[in-house]
Design an enzyme around this catalytic site. Structure first.
Site, short mmCIF file in Angstrom:
data_model
loop_
_atom_site.label_atom_id
_atom_site.label_comp_id
_atom_site.label_asym_id
_atom_site.label_seq_id
_atom_site.Cartn_x
_atom_site.Cartn_y
_atom_site.Cartn_z
N ASP A 298 -20.94 20.73 32.42
CA ASP A 298 -19.88 21.86 32.00
C ASP A 298 -20.65 23.21 31.43
O ASP A 298 -21.28 23.26 30.33
CB ASP A 298 -18.91 21.24 31.05
CG ASP A 298 -19.65 20.44 29.86
OD1 ASP A 298 -20.75 19.83 30.25
OD2 ASP A 298 -19.01 20.22 28.83
N ARG B 117 -9.17 22.29 26.62
CA ARG B 117 -9.92 21.31 25.72
C ARG B 117 -9.82 21.61 24.07
O ARG B 117 -10.08 22.76 23.98
CB ARG B 117 -11.08 21.50 26.31
CG ARG B 117 -11.49 20.86 27.70
CD ARG B 117 -12.64 21.32 28.24
NE ARG B 117 -13.13 22.95 28.31
CZ ARG B 117 -14.10 23.26 27.95
NH1 ARG B 117 -15.27 22.79 27.93
NH2 ARG B 117 -14.18 24.52 28.01
N PRO B 118 -9.43 20.90 23.30
CA PRO B 118 -9.12 21.38 21.88
C PRO B 118 -10.55 21.93 21.32
O PRO B 118 -10.32 22.74 20.40
CB PRO B 118 -9.04 19.91 21.30
CG PRO B 118 -8.31 19.03 22.40
CD PRO B 118 -8.92 19.61 23.48
N GLU B 119 -11.68 21.41 21.74
CA GLU B 119 -12.88 21.93 21.23
C GLU B 119 -13.33 23.49 21.83
O GLU B 119 -14.38 23.80 21.40
CB GLU B 119 -14.02 20.88 21.25
CG GLU B 119 -14.76 20.64 22.49
CD GLU B 119 -14.10 20.17 23.66
OE1 GLU B 119 -12.55 19.94 23.69
OE2 GLU B 119 -14.59 20.11 24.98
N GLU C 52 -32.05 21.65 24.00
CA GLU C 52 -31.03 20.89 24.76
C GLU C 52 -31.46 21.22 26.14
O GLU C 52 -31.29 20.47 27.38
CB GLU C 52 -29.62 21.42 24.30
CG GLU C 52 -28.53 21.07 25.38
CD GLU C 52 -27.40 22.19 25.16
OE1 GLU C 52 -26.34 21.59 25.19
OE2 GLU C 52 -27.81 23.06 24.76
N GLU D 251 -20.94 28.47 26.99
CA GLU D 251 -19.89 28.51 26.08
C GLU D 251 -20.40 28.58 24.83
O GLU D 251 -19.73 28.81 23.72
CB GLU D 251 -19.00 27.23 26.28
CG GLU D 251 -18.42 27.08 27.39
CD GLU D 251 -17.42 25.99 27.35
OE1 GLU D 251 -16.21 26.25 27.55
OE2 GLU D 251 -17.74 24.68 27.01
N GLN E 22 -17.70 10.45 30.83
CA GLN E 22 -18.94 11.18 31.21
C GLN E 22 -19.53 10.52 32.09
O GLN E 22 -19.00 9.23 32.56
CB GLN E 22 -19.68 11.45 29.78
CG GLN E 22 -19.65 12.82 29.69
CD GLN E 22 -20.85 13.38 28.52
OE1 GLN E 22 -21.34 12.55 27.97
NE2 GLN E 22 -21.01 14.39 28.43
N ARG F 77 -11.25 11.95 28.66
CA ARG F 77 -12.25 12.03 29.80
C ARG F 77 -13.61 11.41 29.40
O ARG F 77 -13.72 11.13 28.23
CB ARG F 77 -12.67 13.52 29.96
CG ARG F 77 -13.23 14.20 28.38
CD ARG F 77 -13.18 15.76 28.60
NE ARG F 77 -14.34 16.20 27.83
CZ ARG F 77 -14.06 17.24 26.99
NH1 ARG F 77 -13.08 17.86 26.86
NH2 ARG F 77 -15.24 17.50 26.39
N ASP G 198 -25.62 11.40 27.41
CA ASP G 198 -26.91 11.54 26.70
C ASP G 198 -27.68 10.37 25.99
O ASP G 198 -28.81 10.33 25.87
CB ASP G 198 -26.48 12.30 25.44
CG ASP G 198 -26.01 13.76 25.70
OD1 ASP G 198 -24.85 13.84 26.25
OD2 ASP G 198 -26.84 14.78 25.26
#
Ligand code: NAG
Ligand code: NAG
Ligand code: NAG
Ligand code: NAG
Ligand code: NAG
Length: 583
Positions: free
Chosen positions: A321, A286-288, A514, A529, A223, A221, A176
């Site tokens: 994603d 993925r924790p989030e 976005e 998501e 990007q 990870r 981004d």
């Protein structure tokens, strides 16, 4: 394996029965934010609508105390804590999310940069002024208390203030930031850009690579790698040679991370080629997005779950994603469960690296190191040969992701199929005109509100009907490289389409988004998501880039014809020249 990876918690994990066999290390080393029974209990109880909320909450007690209290609570309830007790525990141990950063007004923000003056349509100019104002809304800096006690937060503190995307994305993100920086430079804010670059370079120093975003749970990870390009944009604007000299080794370090950890060798014909792919060999959800990943995995055999988790993380690393681009289109088309990101060799990733190699070669030449300059030139030449052999399709006039399982190109349309044009990773300008034919053959020019992300409607956010600002930039600036007027006109027309979508939605909602849904004339996007997010960093950056490039020609309204009869005649004449366009 880089030295920073902590494998130690593995033993601990083996004791937990989270329903999957542990073979890979967790996504990071925090037993609160990255893995473990506390994270599992809180996320699976779904205390919050979006799993990202919990992992963005700071702690109000030291982590050891929280873990001890949790263990006691668990034992008292036979490992099955009632929801209200769990919520009370979280309330007592954590603070509300979003308190690590304070709003920061960039010091180099100024009232009227030149880019605004050059926009001839008055409505678009007023709108661009608002976009320029938005940098003040999206500026953040890390609070002193986070810098002094980082162990209480998932945020990875950074020294310099920065611009965030907006919405649920409270922290800064890697790819981004490239488009944000381009927008900031048009707003004549090189000091802010320098600070953001410094933050990224510090992360390379600390971790050996740049994580997806500035959170511990994004650590393993990355990007799409655009750091070298960011440096190039800043350097082109400022000619800040000392900054380039001081940091060139960190740029090299980041590219080494991709060369050593994201490399894949492909044999075709009688040759072996080396290219790059997205690959995140770390286990656990993925924790989030913990509960979503965990629930998805329960539909698989135990032995297959870890692979799913790694492929989901690789999907996040790709920036796409999620998308049907990464799915097995044969078995269950459009289904996240079939994700196999690492089994595709992506065009855009390799185009970005090809561009970075060219830039490194130029930087080293400027710095007088011809040996390193040659090394990067050679790497680039090898990559271009591999892309030519495995990805380029002469008949179609575009590049395609290489499928390692099927040992062939993936023929689907994605805007990234033209990324090598944007990245300058091609030999002959003729390919730009071939790309135009590819867009026509794929019916892409019939979409009038923006270039779609793919032609499959999967319900995922990186698919039809969504369109994303950076992908518009990839195609538009790629086509604009052609010396052919017709190809350049199409580039302009695509810019006009996108600006009108952004502007119309802004006129109705007073917000930048976005992503946009480009069917039905353009509206905020959806799917995937989480809810669509407002802000929005890279969308604003790309809008400013297009307004800069085409500010003399872009119009806010479709029928905004000039009132002078003479001009009208000129417009009619040029419109007839443009009659190949689909309207
Ligand atoms: C926890 O905090 C939230 C937000 O302040 C509140 O709505 C909720 O009732 C609290 N829950 C408990 C169990 O204390
Ligand atoms: C703005 O327009 C002027 C005059 O056409 C031109 O010289 C200048 O380069 C433009 N500036 C920018 C920032 O595009
Ligand atoms: C990637 O590079 C590393 C380090 O150079 C090497 O050990 C490894 O074998 C390579 N992996 C692949 C799949 O080519
Ligand atoms: C390509 O790699 C394979 C597997 O590593 C090896 O067996 C083969 O000899 C290589 N081919 C060439 C032409 O180098
Ligand atoms: C896709 O799924 C089908 C059916 O499950 C399977 O046979 C095939 O091997 C898979 N293809 C890939 C490339 O994974």
């Amino acid at each position: 394996m880089p030295a920073n990876i902590v494998v130690l918690p593995l033993l601990l994990l083996l004791e937990l029965d989270l329903g999957s066999s542990q073979v890979l290390p967790p996504p990071c080393d925090s037993e609160i934010y990255c893995y473990g029974p506390l994270l599992h209990a809180v996320q699976m109880a779904k205390l919050y609508k979006d799993d990202k909320e919990f992992v963005d909450m700071g702690m109000s007690l030291p982590p050891e105390n929280i873990l001890k209290n949790f263990k006691d609570l668990s034992q008292a309830h036979n490992n099955n804590i009632p929801r209200d007790k769990l919520e009370a525990f979280v309330n007592a141990s954590f603070r509300a999310k979003g308190q690590e950063l304070e709003v920061w007004t960039p010091e180099d923000w100024k009232e009227s940069p030149q880019v605004l003056k050059n926009i001839s349509d008055p409505q678009l100019r007023t709108w661009a002024e608002r976009l320029h104002q938005l940098w003040k809304k999206l500026g953040r800096k890390v609070k002193a208390e986070v810098i002094s006690q980082p162990q209480l937060y998932s945020l990875i503190p950074s020294t310099h203030p920065f611009i965030v995307p907006g919405g649920r994305f409270l922290e800064f993100y890697y790819w981004d930031s490239y488009w944000i920086m381009e927008g900031l430079l048009l707003s004549e804010m090189p000091q802010t850009v320098k600070g953001m670059l410094q933050n990224f370079l510090d992360l390379v120093q600390l971790l050996g690579h740049i994580p997806n975003g500035a959170r511990v749970y994004y650590k393993q990870r990355s990007q799409p790698p655009l750091l070298t390009l960011m440096m190039n944009s800043y350097f082109s604007y400022t000619k800040d040679l000392p900054f380039l000299r001081d940091n060139i080794e960190k740029l090299a370090m980041e590219l080494n991370f991709w060369a050593n950890n994201r490399n894949i060798s492909v044999s075709a014909g009688n040759k072996n080629y080396t290219l790059n792919h997205y690959f995140v060999p770390y286990g656990q959800p993925r924790p989030e997005s913990y509960s979503k990943d965990f629930e998805l995995a329960t539909t698989l055999q135990e032995g297959e779950r870890e692979t799913l988790y790694t492929e989901l993380k690789a999907g996040a690393e790709s920036g796409w994603d999620f998308s049907s681009r990464w799915f097995n289109g044969t078995s269950k088309p459009n289904s996240l469960i079939s994700i196999r990101t690492s089994r595709l060799v992506p065009v855009d990733l390799n185009a970005f690296l090809c561009q970075a190699e060219a830039l490194m070669s130029q930087f080293y030449t400027i710095l007088g190191n011809s040996q390193q300059a040659r090394k990067y030139q050679d790497l680039r030449a090898q990559r271009m040969e591999a892309m030519q052999a495995l990805m380029w399709d002469q008949q179609k006039g575009a590049w395609f992701d290489y499928d390692l399982d099927k040992k062939q190109k993936n023929p689907e349309f994605y805007p990234t199929n033209l990324a090598p044009l944007w990245a300058g990773c091609f030999q002959d300008l003729k390919v730009v005109d071939q790309a135009l034919k590819y867009l026509e053959d794929s019916q892409i020019l019939t979409y009038r509100s923006g270039i779609p992300t793919s032609l499959r409607n999967s319900g995922e956010q990186w698919d039809l009907p969504n369109a994303w600002a950076p992908l518009q930039d990839l195609v538009i600036r790629g086509l604009a490289k052609s010396p052919t007027p017709r190809t350049q006109d199409v580039a302009f027309q695509l810019a006009q389409n996108w600006i009108r979508t952004n502007y119309d939605v802004y006129s109705r909602t007073s917000a930048m988004y976005e992503k946009y849904n480009i069917l039905n004339g353009g509206q905020p996007g959806g799917g995937g998501e989480y809810e669509v997010q407002e802000g929005f960093g890279w969308t604003n950056g790309v809008a400013l880039m297009l307004l800069d490039q085409y500010g003399d020609r872009l119009r806010s309204r479709a029928q905004a014809l000039p009132s002078q009869p003479l001009c009208l005649a000129a417009v009619l004449l040029s419109t007839s020249l443009l009659s190949f366009l689909p309207w």
